[in-house]
Scaffold this motif. Sequence first.
Motif, PDB file in Angstrom:
ATOM      1  N   ILE A   1      -7.343  -5.137  -9.440  1.00  0.00           N
ATOM      2  CA  ILE A   1      -5.938  -4.228  -9.462  1.00  0.00           C
ATOM      3  C   ILE A   1      -5.357  -4.275 -10.756  1.00  0.00           C
ATOM      4  O   ILE A   1      -4.443  -3.183 -11.070  1.00  0.00           O
ATOM      5  N   CYS A   2      -5.856  -5.340 -11.852  1.00  0.00           N
ATOM      6  CA  CYS A   2      -5.075  -5.165 -13.153  1.00  0.00           C
ATOM      7  C   CYS A   2      -5.602  -3.996 -14.030  1.00  0.00           C
ATOM      8  O   CYS A   2      -5.220  -3.925 -15.074  1.00  0.00           O
ATOM      9  N   GLN A   3      -6.623  -3.269 -13.380  1.00  0.00           N
ATOM     10  CA  GLN A   3      -7.109  -2.214 -14.042  1.00  0.00           C
ATOM     11  C   GLN A   3      -6.425  -1.084 -13.880  1.00  0.00           C
ATOM     12  O   GLN A   3      -6.727   0.115 -14.484  1.00  0.00           O
ATOM     13  N   LEU A   4      -5.248  -1.042 -13.027  1.00  0.00           N
ATOM     14  CA  LEU A   4      -4.448   0.053 -12.489  1.00  0.00           C
ATOM     15  C   LEU A   4      -3.393   0.206 -13.666  1.00  0.00           C
ATOM     16  O   LEU A   4      -2.345   0.001 -13.333  1.00  0.00           O
ATOM     17  N   THR A   5      -3.720   0.578 -14.839  1.00  0.00           N
ATOM     18  CA  THR A   5      -2.967   0.475 -16.019  1.00  0.00           C
ATOM     19  C   THR A   5      -1.690   1.439 -15.799  1.00  0.00           C
ATOM     20  O   THR A   5      -0.397   1.321 -16.493  1.00  0.00           O
ATOM     21  N   ALA A   6      -1.712   2.476 -14.899  1.00  0.00           N
ATOM     22  CA  ALA A   6      -0.584   3.346 -14.673  1.00  0.00           C
ATOM     23  C   ALA A   6       0.514   3.006 -13.595  1.00  0.00           C
ATOM     24  O   ALA A   6       1.305   3.576 -13.446  1.00  0.00           O
ATOM     25  N   LEU A   7       0.090   1.759 -13.045  1.00  0.00           N
ATOM     26  CA  LEU A   7       1.111   1.348 -11.913  1.00  0.00           C
ATOM     27  C   LEU A   7       2.079   0.752 -12.530  1.00  0.00           C
ATOM     28  O   LEU A   7       2.360   0.244 -13.295  1.00  0.00           O
ATOM     29  N   LYS A   8       3.261   1.562 -11.581  1.00  0.00           N
ATOM     30  CA  LYS A   8       4.461   1.464 -11.795  1.00  0.00           C
ATOM     31  C   LYS A   8       5.153   0.153 -10.839  1.00  0.00           C
ATOM     32  O   LYS A   8       6.210  -0.390 -11.144  1.00  0.00           O
ATOM     33  N   ARG A   9       4.739   0.338  -9.708  1.00  0.00           N
ATOM     34  CA  ARG A   9       5.068  -0.632  -8.555  1.00  0.00           C
ATOM     35  C   ARG A   9       4.116  -1.115  -7.789  1.00  0.00           C
ATOM     36  O   ARG A   9       3.089  -0.628  -7.544  1.00  0.00           O
ATOM     37  N   LEU A  10       4.184  -2.540  -7.496  1.00  0.00           N
ATOM     38  CA  LEU A  10       3.271  -3.420  -7.247  1.00  0.00           C
ATOM     39  C   LEU A  10       4.008  -4.181  -6.023  1.00  0.00           C
ATOM     40  O   LEU A  10       4.982  -5.183  -6.546  1.00  0.00           O
ATOM     41  N   ASP A  11       3.873  -3.957  -4.539  1.00  0.00           N
ATOM     42  CA  ASP A  11       4.563  -4.817  -3.566  1.00  0.00           C
ATOM     43  C   ASP A  11       3.508  -5.519  -2.922  1.00  0.00           C
ATOM     44  O   ASP A  11       2.453  -5.063  -2.123  1.00  0.00           O
ATOM     45  N   LEU A  12       3.713  -6.943  -2.932  1.00  0.00           N
ATOM     46  CA  LEU A  12       2.705  -7.723  -2.456  1.00  0.00           C
ATOM     47  C   LEU A  12       3.526  -8.767  -1.677  1.00  0.00           C
ATOM     48  O   LEU A  12       2.901  -9.755  -1.032  1.00  0.00           O
ATOM     49  N   ARG A  13       4.785  -8.590  -1.144  1.00  0.00           N
ATOM     50  CA  ARG A  13       5.777  -9.333  -0.549  1.00  0.00           C
ATOM     51  C   ARG A  13       5.295  -9.692   0.997  1.00  0.00           C
ATOM     52  O   ARG A  13       4.518  -8.650   1.434  1.00  0.00           O
ATOM     53  N   TYR A  14       5.521 -10.621   1.369  1.00  0.00           N
ATOM     54  CA  TYR A  14       5.035 -11.239   2.945  1.00  0.00           C
ATOM     55  C   TYR A  14       3.688 -10.755   3.332  1.00  0.00           C
ATOM     56  O   TYR A  14       3.307 -10.329   4.368  1.00  0.00           O
ATOM     57  N   THR A  15       2.967 -11.371   2.462  1.00  0.00           N
ATOM     58  CA  THR A  15       1.319 -11.300   2.606  1.00  0.00           C
ATOM     59  C   THR A  15       0.715 -12.622   2.490  1.00  0.00           C
ATOM     60  O   THR A  15       1.580 -13.561   2.221  1.00  0.00           O
ATOM     61  N   ASP A  16      -0.434 -12.763   3.162  1.00  0.00           N
ATOM     62  CA  ASP A  16      -1.002 -14.158   3.364  1.00  0.00           C
ATOM     63  C   ASP A  16      -2.128 -14.126   2.118  1.00  0.00           C
ATOM     64  O   ASP A  16      -2.940 -15.099   2.180  1.00  0.00           O
ATOM     65  N   LEU A  17      -1.672 -13.328   1.000  1.00  0.00           N
ATOM     66  CA  LEU A  17      -2.611 -13.461   0.000  1.00  0.00           C
ATOM     67  C   LEU A  17      -2.535 -15.034  -0.760  1.00  0.00           C
ATOM     68  O   LEU A  17      -1.413 -15.319  -0.978  1.00  0.00           O
ATOM     69  N   THR A  18      -3.726 -15.429  -1.188  1.00  0.00           N
ATOM     70  CA  THR A  18      -3.645 -16.841  -1.653  1.00  0.00           C
ATOM     71  C   THR A  18      -4.377 -16.981  -2.924  1.00  0.00           C
ATOM     72  O   THR A  18      -4.906 -15.881  -3.761  1.00  0.00           O
TER      73      THR A  18
END
Length: 80
Positions: free
Chosen positions: A25-42
């Motif tokens: 995901i960190c290779q997406l250098t054009a990314l302006k918005r990253l929404d990971l809220r309310y997930t169970d990512l650990t």
Amino acid sequence: IGQLTALTRLDLGTTDLTGQIPSEICQLTALKRLDLRYTDLTGQLPSEIGQLTALTYLDLVLTKFARPLPTQIGLLTSLK
């Protein structure tokens, strides 16, 4: 996912995602918005997150990422 280099918005919030966030995901250098809220990512948020210097929005509300968050978040100077 790392090949989607023109992607500017990735909204994964309020999903049933589990596991660790892929460092690609960190290779997406054009990314302006990253929404990971309310997930169970650990696990640890990848330190490569600092490469997303175009980010203006990052939502990590109620995630289960290990603390402390990586200091490279400080490189995201475009966050509002």
